[in-house]
Design a protein around this motif. Structure first.
Motif, PDB file in Angstrom:
ATOM      1  N   ARG A 176      -1.837  -8.889   3.435  1.00  9.41           N
ATOM      2  CA  ARG A 176      -0.524  -8.263   3.308  1.00  9.41           C
ATOM      3  C   ARG A 176      -0.576  -6.920   4.024  1.00  9.41           C
ATOM      4  O   ARG A 176      -1.615  -6.277   4.068  1.00  9.41           O
ATOM      5  CB  ARG A 176      -0.165  -8.028   1.825  1.00  9.41           C
ATOM      6  N   ARG A 211       0.884  -0.620   3.147  1.00  8.11           N
ATOM      7  CA  ARG A 211       1.998   0.321   3.301  1.00  8.11           C
ATOM      8  C   ARG A 211       1.501   1.688   3.761  1.00  8.11           C
ATOM      9  O   ARG A 211       0.557   2.220   3.215  1.00  8.11           O
ATOM     10  CB  ARG A 211       2.756   0.493   1.973  1.00  8.11           C
ATOM     11  N   ASP A 219       2.492  -7.672  -3.388  1.00  8.85           N
ATOM     12  CA  ASP A 219       2.603  -6.223  -3.184  1.00  8.85           C
ATOM     13  C   ASP A 219       2.546  -5.469  -4.512  1.00  8.85           C
ATOM     14  O   ASP A 219       1.930  -4.404  -4.612  1.00  8.85           O
ATOM     15  CB  ASP A 219       3.897  -5.884  -2.434  1.00  8.85           C
TER      16      ASP A 219
END
Lengths: 272, 272
Positions: A222, A225, A65
């Motif tokens: 991933r 966001r 991240d």
């Protein structure tokens, strides 16, 4: 030379650091992966060392991240075998009633603990070094690297208690510079698809690599966001960032409005 | 109807269970994801509920690893928004000096904690329910679901302290049976490439889906135990297991000696 690493002292990351840089580096312990990134970004150190992947547990999410938006590059990688030890004030396993450790170490030694210390109370702490620091009586033990015995003046009860003998962690060396190309190269990229339905277009993302004949060594998704159930993809591919095949693949992706960030290019340790 | 779930009582998994099955189910708390799988496999319960993916943290590794070899199927899925609360004996935030919580909850509330309780000591425990049970004085607090206030007779200091307002967890309902097909279907598969260089062949793995025009909703890699740096792939695709396109894609993969396991086929909740 100053090198920050995910501490505390005695962590597997520090063992990786010493293996890579030898004994001459000034080793600076950090409390989190984010703080290692921060010290490199602000040029408070020359390099930083963080774990990126474990052969048993999979990806280290926090490192991935942070790589998405950080200005630091992957300078190199190094991998080490993870050996877990049971450590205490005593060498008598029969005395142990409480064991302190990071939850991940408990997970890695699950079968051994069940077979050998089924009634011991397992107490989670933030790091194995914190666990070692906590051990103060003969009925307490901790799990961690052999190095903890020296650092905290403790005794080894049993070594190699990890369930998987294949347990290996890969670490990345972070830096602002890129190393001189030599030998078998690997290029790491982060790819962010343009629309919200990210995974639907994964096949299209990989198409430019396939048509250039580039071998993909690893792909990892991933969460992206801010957008529910969309993903960014981390790709490690064989070859150097100066190869025309990789340059062509990146150009094709960018023409399709797909964001590509080059994380680094370094000799591959994975396929020796 | 008996349903096991990842406990303890008051966990987000129990909240998902109640949302899915209503109040009539006999809710049986389990201490681990592995134990939920076990109770379903041994037919001690009709269904099991476990988390599979969080929009912020990513995949729940343990659930994926267990799905690789288990005989249970994914019967359905349900997702809920995760709201974290700060909970204590008191309603006075100024009194709080220690906070107990699962490390993941600390991670989810990182910015809020830094801004509002920068000096509080953060103490990790195995579950938020264990955290709630530990709170016994006015200077202690825990983080978790609102339901913990009722279960452990505690007060709400502040709700919605999670950093990401998009924080959503997806849960799967495990069972031996498959549900009647209806509406918008989704099929979940695990694909194990035949050779050790797993990720290199990812493009080939996806090719049969692309040529049948199947939309991939998600792909997730997990380490393949026993072989260093090889991976298995979890794929969610749009459509039913009875669709000829999906049947064709699976047949093509099997002809290439690629192992395909069907995890389940159920209505998709992800793209309403």
């Amino acid at each position: 030379m100053r090198v920050s690493y995910l501490g505390p002292k005695g962590s597997f990351t520090q063992i990786a650091l010493t293996k890579y840089f030898g004994d001459d580096a000034d080793e600076i312990s950090q409390r989190s992966i984010g703080e290692v990134f921060n010290t490199v970004e602000k040029r408070m150190v020359d390099y930083g060392v963080v774990p990126i992947e474990n052969s048993f547990e999979g990806s280290i999410n926090n490192t991935h991240d942070l790589l998405i938006d950080s200005t630091v590059k992957i300078y190199d990688e190094i991998q080490i075998r993870i050996h877990q030890c049971l450590i205490s004030k005593t060498t008598e396993i029969n005395q142990i009633k409480k064991i302190y450790s990071h939850p991940q170490s408990f997970a890695q030694c699950q079968s051994w603990l069940k077979a050998n210390l089924p009634n011991a109370e397992l107490i989670p702490v933030f790091s194995n070094s914190e666990a070692a620091e906590t051990v103060s009586t003969d009925d307490e033990a901790c799990i961690g690297s052999l190095r903890l015995t020296k650092l905290y003046d403790l005794e080894l009860i049993k070594k190699d208690i990890e369930d998987s003998k294949e347990n290996t962690t890969r670490f990345v060396i972070l830096s602002h510079e890129q190393q001189e190309k030599k030998g078998h190269n690997k290029t790491s990229l982060v790819i962010t698809p343009p629309d919200s339905d990210a995974s639907g277009s994964l096949y299209n993302l990989l198409q430019p690599f396939a048509s250039e004949g580039i071998n993909l060594m690893r792909i990892e998704s991933r969460p992206f966001r801010g957008q529910l159930w969309s993903y960014v993809f981390f790709i490690d591919c064989e070859g150097s960032i100066e190869d025309s095949s990789i340059l062509n693949a990146i150009r094709t992706l960018k023409e399709q409005n797909i964001r590509v960030k080059i994380l680094g290019c370094y000799p591959s340790q994975q396929h020796p």
